[in-house]
Write an enzyme that holds these catalytic residues in place. Structure first.
Site, mmCIF file in Angstrom:
data_model
loop_
_atom_site.group_PDB
_atom_site.id
_atom_site.type_symbol
_atom_site.label_atom_id
_atom_site.label_comp_id
_atom_site.label_asym_id
_atom_site.label_seq_id
_atom_site.Cartn_x
_atom_site.Cartn_y
_atom_site.Cartn_z
ATOM 1 N N LYS A 77 -15.727 -13.968 26.451
ATOM 2 C CA LYS A 77 -15.048 -14.876 27.382
ATOM 3 C C LYS A 77 -14.869 -16.239 26.720
ATOM 4 O O LYS A 77 -15.788 -16.755 26.081
ATOM 5 C CB LYS A 77 -15.870 -15.000 28.664
ATOM 6 C CG LYS A 77 -15.249 -15.888 29.732
ATOM 7 C CD LYS A 77 -16.132 -15.916 30.981
ATOM 8 C CE LYS A 77 -15.548 -16.784 32.065
ATOM 9 N NZ LYS A 77 -16.380 -16.772 33.301
ATOM 10 N N SER A 146 -13.937 -15.781 37.334
ATOM 11 C CA SER A 146 -13.250 -16.379 36.213
ATOM 12 C C SER A 146 -13.266 -15.513 34.955
ATOM 13 O O SER A 146 -12.553 -15.797 33.999
ATOM 14 C CB SER A 146 -13.906 -17.729 35.889
ATOM 15 O OG SER A 146 -15.271 -17.558 35.514
ATOM 16 N N SER A 170 -18.104 -14.882 39.430
ATOM 17 C CA SER A 170 -17.171 -14.708 38.314
ATOM 18 C C SER A 170 -17.409 -13.497 37.429
ATOM 19 O O SER A 170 -16.614 -13.236 36.526
ATOM 20 C CB SER A 170 -17.166 -15.969 37.443
ATOM 21 O OG SER A 170 -16.592 -17.039 38.144
#
Length: 431
Positions: A77, A146, A170
């Site tokens: 990420k 996210s 997330s």
């Protein structure tokens, strides 16, 4: 029929790599072939360096086995620093930014032999402004946020595992929307060094994969606990069905998954009962939002004061709220969380695990945002280990599931029971 290499679970691929029945370069090429085939539509990746990843895989093929992740491709990420790929945090402020180091989680995976395939898309600073990623099950829908790129890359068989973070929902929510296993460990159990922080009381490093064994394999490295790879469980778990005080917000597909799970797990021998909830837990949802806003306004002080024009309106609004919360109010919020956590602790004397909604329902349309983290906020506040279990579909054919929630600090048993439950609910889960 032989399984395509990019569709191998991390656990199965690790076994083949360890026996040298599969090469790291061979597996990486299969993953890049899938990325090249699909990412123009899915947009899971923020940065890729195919030549570099293939060279690292080639070196591993010519070397002694480095560790339990030897040769496994993974996604990172774009909130984690990487020394050899750009790290932009989902913001134009950091376009082209190249840190001189790897985040601790990335370095630990590399040390155990894993190879970074690339950086996956994050929402802006891991908040709510979407990136370009779409749900690989249906491109008209959001993958969640996210950790949007990480969930989409795993769900679309581009990599077997990807790092994610959770400050509200997330990891669990994107896992739910994309139909993969998401694991948010107990708070503080994985080092956050080199991670762009958002809310220091909440930020948690975790990951997404296609099986519980896969997230446990990577977690065993990230948490320095080989015992996480031993997930055999032969007891009859006591499962508390947690409808939440916001149950009225759930859509029919989540309610149907709840009833399906209760019936199937009961028939498999689990002891199922409803968990009674104190009304004052409702206040913790707002406490989480306030804590996140207050701490984000501090963590993103540079961006807020020097680059406000490059922040989305949604993030500016969140930071403005945070700036209006006083230190005394923040301390009061933290105190209410500590009290709530103490009231919840006895639940895990009565139950081995809780089963709760991961999301309101199926993924919403892409233009409706990344979804609501409502059903994840309290567990993030409590620092509890959570595992999303994908096992059903909703009316649009999109994935639906529930999250298993364990006692804070008891990740090994949480993963073991989650694996048992998913094998009951979806017998092909370890395939």
């Amino acid at each position: 029929m032989a399984v395509e290499l990019n569709r191998l679970s991390a656990t199965k691929a690790a076994q083949l790599l360890a026996r040298r029945e599969l090469g790291a370069e061979q597996l990486m090429r299969a993953c890049f072939a899938r990325i090249e085939q699909r990412d123009d539509a899915v947009h899971a990746w923020a940065a890729l360096d195919k030549a570099q990843a293939l060279e690292q895989a080639r070196v591993l093929d010519q070397s002694a086995t480095r560790g339990v992740l030897h040769g496994l491709p993974f996604g990172v990420k774009d909130m984690f620093a990487t020394c050899d790929l750009p790290t932009c945090y989902g913001s134009s402020i950091y376009e082209g930014h190249r840190p001189p180091l790897d985040a601790a989680a990335v370095a630990l995976c590399r040390e155990a032999g894993a190879v970074v395939a690339g950086k996956t898309v994050t929402t802006e600073f891991a908040t709510f402004q979407p990136g370009p990623t779409r749900n690989p099950n249906n491109l008209a829908y959001t993958p969640g946020g996210s950790s949007s790129g990480s969930a989409a890359a795993v769900a679309d068989f581009m990599v077997p595992f990807a790092l994610g973070t959770q400050t509200a929902g997330s990891i669990i929510r994107p896992a739910a929307y994309c139909g993969v296993v998401g694991y948010k460990p107990s708070f503080g159990s994985i080092a956050r060094a080199g991670l762009k922080g958002l809310a220091d009381s909440l930020d948690t490093v975790g990951g997404l994969a296609r099986t519980v064994d896969d997230v446990a394999l990577f977690a065993s490295v990230l948490m320095g606990d080989p015992g996480l790879r031993e997930l055999d469980y032969d007891a009859r778990p006591r499962i508390g069905m947690y409808r939440t005080l916001q149950w009225r917000h759930t859509l029919p597909e989540t309610r149907a998954a709840y009833e399906l799970a209760a019936g199937a797990l009961s028939r498999a021998g689990a002891q199922i009962s409803e968990l009674e909830l104190p009304e004052d837990l409702c206040a913790l949802v707002q406490a989480h939002a306030d804590i996140m806003s207050f701490e984000a306004a501090q963590s993103l002080a540079f961006e807020r004061t020097r680059h406000a024009g490059q922040l989305s309106g949604a993030l500016q609004a969140l930071l403005e709220v945070g700036c209006q919360i006083s230190a005394d109010e923040h301390r009061a919020n933290l105190a209410s969380v500590a009290q709530g956590r103490a009231r919840a602790e006895p639940w895990f004397d009565q139950y081995d695990i809780l089963l709760a909604p991961s999301a309101i329902g199926e993924a919403p349309f892409i233009d409706q945002g990344t979804g609501d983290p409502l059903f994840c906020r309290v567990w993030t506040l409590f620092g509890a280990p959570c595992v999303h279990l994908p096992f059903d579909t909703g009316p649009q054919g999109l994935p639906v599931g529930l999250q298993a929630v364990g006692r804070p600090g008891d990740d090994r048993r949480t993963l073991a029971i989650a694996r048992w439950m998913l094998n009951v609910l979806r017998p092909d889960a370890d395939a």
